[in-house]
Design a protein around this motif. Sequence first.
Motif, PDB file in Angstrom:
ATOM      1  N   ALA A  52       8.342  18.466   6.295  1.00 38.62           N
ATOM      2  CA  ALA A  52       9.077  17.352   5.688  1.00 38.62           C
ATOM      3  C   ALA A  52       8.157  16.572   4.766  1.00 38.62           C
ATOM      4  CB  ALA A  52       9.622  16.440   6.780  1.00 38.62           C
ATOM      5  N   MET A  53       8.762  15.934   3.786  1.00 40.03           N
ATOM      6  CA  MET A  53       7.962  15.161   2.836  1.00 40.03           C
ATOM      7  C   MET A  53       8.730  13.896   2.468  1.00 40.03           C
ATOM      8  SD  MET A  53       6.419  17.007  -0.487  1.00 40.03           S
ATOM      9  CE  MET A  53       7.716  16.969  -1.680  1.00 40.03           C
ATOM     10  N   ILE A  54       8.026  12.767   2.428  1.00 42.59           N
ATOM     11  CA  ILE A  54       8.602  11.548   1.843  1.00 42.59           C
ATOM     12  C   ILE A  54       8.099  11.512   0.408  1.00 42.59           C
ATOM     13  CG2 ILE A  54       8.834   9.043   2.016  1.00 42.59           C
ATOM     14  CD1 ILE A  54       8.212   9.231   4.983  1.00 42.59           C
ATOM     15  N   LYS A  55       9.018  11.463  -0.542  1.00 46.52           N
ATOM     16  CA  LYS A  55       8.678  11.644  -1.957  1.00 46.52           C
ATOM     17  C   LYS A  55       8.263  10.318  -2.609  1.00 46.52           C
ATOM     18  CE  LYS A  55      11.599  15.720  -2.720  1.00 46.52           C
ATOM     19  NZ  LYS A  55      12.730  16.225  -3.518  1.00 46.52           N
ATOM     20  N   PRO A  56       7.647  10.390  -3.819  1.00 40.52           N
ATOM     21  CA  PRO A  56       7.070   9.190  -4.435  1.00 40.52           C
ATOM     22  C   PRO A  56       8.038   8.006  -4.616  1.00 40.52           C
ATOM     23  CG  PRO A  56       6.335  11.135  -5.605  1.00 40.52           C
ATOM     24  CD  PRO A  56       7.355  11.595  -4.613  1.00 40.52           C
ATOM     25  N   ASP A  57       9.304   8.294  -4.935  1.00 42.44           N
ATOM     26  CA  ASP A  57      10.263   7.186  -5.151  1.00 42.44           C
ATOM     27  C   ASP A  57      10.443   6.358  -3.880  1.00 42.44           C
ATOM     28  OD1 ASP A  57      11.460   9.635  -4.215  1.00 42.44           O
ATOM     29  OD2 ASP A  57      13.441   8.747  -4.467  1.00 42.44           O
ATOM     30  N   ALA A  58      10.504   7.038  -2.727  1.00 45.71           N
ATOM     31  CA  ALA A  58      10.723   6.341  -1.456  1.00 45.71           C
ATOM     32  C   ALA A  58       9.485   5.542  -1.044  1.00 45.71           C
ATOM     33  CB  ALA A  58      11.093   7.339  -0.369  1.00 45.71           C
ATOM     34  N   ILE A  59       8.320   6.089  -1.351  1.00 44.88           N
ATOM     35  CA  ILE A  59       7.084   5.368  -1.019  1.00 44.88           C
ATOM     36  C   ILE A  59       6.962   4.137  -1.917  1.00 44.88           C
ATOM     37  CG2 ILE A  59       4.552   5.505  -1.017  1.00 44.88           C
ATOM     38  CD1 ILE A  59       4.845   8.364  -0.047  1.00 44.88           C
ATOM     39  N   TYR A  60       7.244   4.326  -3.216  1.00 42.66           N
ATOM     40  CA  TYR A  60       7.167   3.219  -4.174  1.00 42.66           C
ATOM     41  C   TYR A  60       8.132   2.088  -3.775  1.00 42.66           C
ATOM     42  CZ  TYR A  60       7.102   0.695  -8.587  1.00 42.66           C
ATOM     43  OH  TYR A  60       6.974  -0.285  -9.531  1.00 42.66           O
ATOM     44  N   ALA A  61       9.303   2.460  -3.267  1.00 41.47           N
ATOM     45  CA  ALA A  61      10.314   1.462  -2.874  1.00 41.47           C
ATOM     46  C   ALA A  61      10.068   0.894  -1.474  1.00 41.47           C
ATOM     47  CB  ALA A  61      11.699   2.093  -2.948  1.00 41.47           C
ATOM     48  N   LYS A  62       8.953   1.261  -0.879  1.00 40.04           N
ATOM     49  CA  LYS A  62       8.564   0.797   0.462  1.00 40.04           C
ATOM     50  C   LYS A  62       9.590   1.184   1.540  1.00 40.04           C
ATOM     51  CE  LYS A  62       5.621  -2.913  -1.245  1.00 40.04           C
ATOM     52  NZ  LYS A  62       4.503  -1.978  -1.439  1.00 40.04           N
ATOM     53  N   ASN A  63      10.099   2.416   1.427  1.00 36.96           N
ATOM     54  CA  ASN A  63      11.039   2.905   2.428  1.00 36.96           C
ATOM     55  C   ASN A  63      10.396   3.851   3.445  1.00 36.96           C
ATOM     56  OD1 ASN A  63      13.312   1.505   1.546  1.00 36.96           O
ATOM     57  ND2 ASN A  63      13.637   2.970  -0.115  1.00 36.96           N
ATOM     58  N   THR A  64       9.068   3.933   3.437  1.00 37.41           N
ATOM     59  CA  THR A  64       8.380   4.818   4.383  1.00 37.41           C
ATOM     60  C   THR A  64       8.737   4.465   5.833  1.00 37.41           C
ATOM     61  OG1 THR A  64       6.535   5.034   2.857  1.00 37.41           O
ATOM     62  CG2 THR A  64       6.110   5.630   5.134  1.00 37.41           C
ATOM     63  N   GLY A  65       8.623   3.185   6.179  1.00 38.68           N
ATOM     64  CA  GLY A  65       8.874   2.736   7.563  1.00 38.68           C
ATOM     65  C   GLY A  65      10.266   3.099   8.041  1.00 38.68           C
ATOM     66  N   PRO A  66      11.318   2.671   7.310  1.00 32.66           N
ATOM     67  CA  PRO A  66      12.678   3.023   7.737  1.00 32.66           C
ATOM     68  C   PRO A  66      12.900   4.533   7.856  1.00 32.66           C
ATOM     69  CG  PRO A  66      12.743   1.354   6.020  1.00 32.66           C
ATOM     70  CD  PRO A  66      11.302   1.725   6.192  1.00 32.66           C
ATOM     71  N   ILE A  67      12.299   5.326   6.966  1.00 34.77           N
ATOM     72  CA  ILE A  67      12.507   6.785   7.040  1.00 34.77           C
ATOM     73  C   ILE A  67      11.836   7.340   8.297  1.00 34.77           C
ATOM     74  CG2 ILE A  67      11.938   9.012   5.930  1.00 34.77           C
ATOM     75  CD1 ILE A  67      12.442   7.593   3.213  1.00 34.77           C
ATOM     76  N   ILE A  68      10.637   6.863   8.601  1.00 33.09           N
ATOM     77  CA  ILE A  68       9.952   7.336   9.818  1.00 33.09           C
ATOM     78  C   ILE A  68      10.741   6.905  11.065  1.00 33.09           C
ATOM     79  CG2 ILE A  68       7.845   7.055  11.222  1.00 33.09           C
ATOM     80  CD1 ILE A  68       6.291   7.168   8.546  1.00 33.09           C
ATOM     81  N   SER A  69      11.309   5.693  11.041  1.00 34.17           N
ATOM     82  CA  SER A  69      12.138   5.259  12.181  1.00 34.17           C
ATOM     83  C   SER A  69      13.325   6.198  12.370  1.00 34.17           C
ATOM     84  CB  SER A  69      12.693   3.851  11.938  1.00 34.17           C
ATOM     85  OG  SER A  69      11.658   2.935  12.040  1.00 34.17           O
ATOM     86  N   LEU A  70      13.990   6.561  11.270  1.00 36.44           N
ATOM     87  CA  LEU A  70      15.142   7.468  11.382  1.00 36.44           C
ATOM     88  C   LEU A  70      14.728   8.820  11.948  1.00 36.44           C
ATOM     89  CD1 LEU A  70      17.128   6.649   8.124  1.00 36.44           C
ATOM     90  CD2 LEU A  70      17.998   6.528  10.467  1.00 36.44           C
TER      91      LEU A  70
END
Length: 170
Positions: free
Chosen positions: A35-53
């Motif tokens: 799995a990969m969290i892509k640059p747009d999601a990291i830039y938008a500070k969505n890393t935390g919510p994605i890891i929680s999901l």
Amino acid sequence: MLKKNIWKLLILTSSLFSIPTYNNENSQNTEYTFAMIKPDAIYAKNTGPIISLIEQNGFVIICMQKVRFARKSAELFYGEHQGKSFFEKLINYITSGPIIIMVLAKKDAIKDWRMLMGPTDSTKAQEGTIRYLFGTDVTENAVHGSDSPESAKREIGLFFPDLIRLHNNL
Ligand code: IDP
Ligand code: MG
């Protein structure tokens, strides 16, 4: 001298660690996906919510690292799309900032992660999926997931070759 000792240390530590699964997991049913969290999601500070999901949906994060794709590596990773009209745009996007790479474990991890991600085009994603929540369009779609056991093995091997070496099932 120093080089010699570093090798000794590496050999020692590699025999001390194994894949971080839980005791109550039935390892025969466990599947692994990349799995990969892509640059747009990291830039938008969505890393935390994605890891929680990821965790709320029963996946175990086996390993995780923040890196940035070199252009050549991105072209290799997305080799199957070489020659397609969107290839250049895809490579520019995926190399535009850091990514977070992960190996996820779960029964039916490959299928279930793709379901949680939603379809490639974020505008067509169902409510509750990661691409619905955090994606923008068909290019900037927040996350990546392997699409088959063969791609999971290839993609895990590109980023985490040690995991493949340590674990025969992978
Ligand atoms: P997937 O990520 O859902 O597996 P793929 O078809 O493997 O989708 O495409 C890889 C990535 O290339 C997509 O996640 C998206 O970022 C980008 N992409 C795919 N199709 C298009 C397109 O038609 N236009 C622009 N970008 C695309
Ligand atoms: Mg794909």
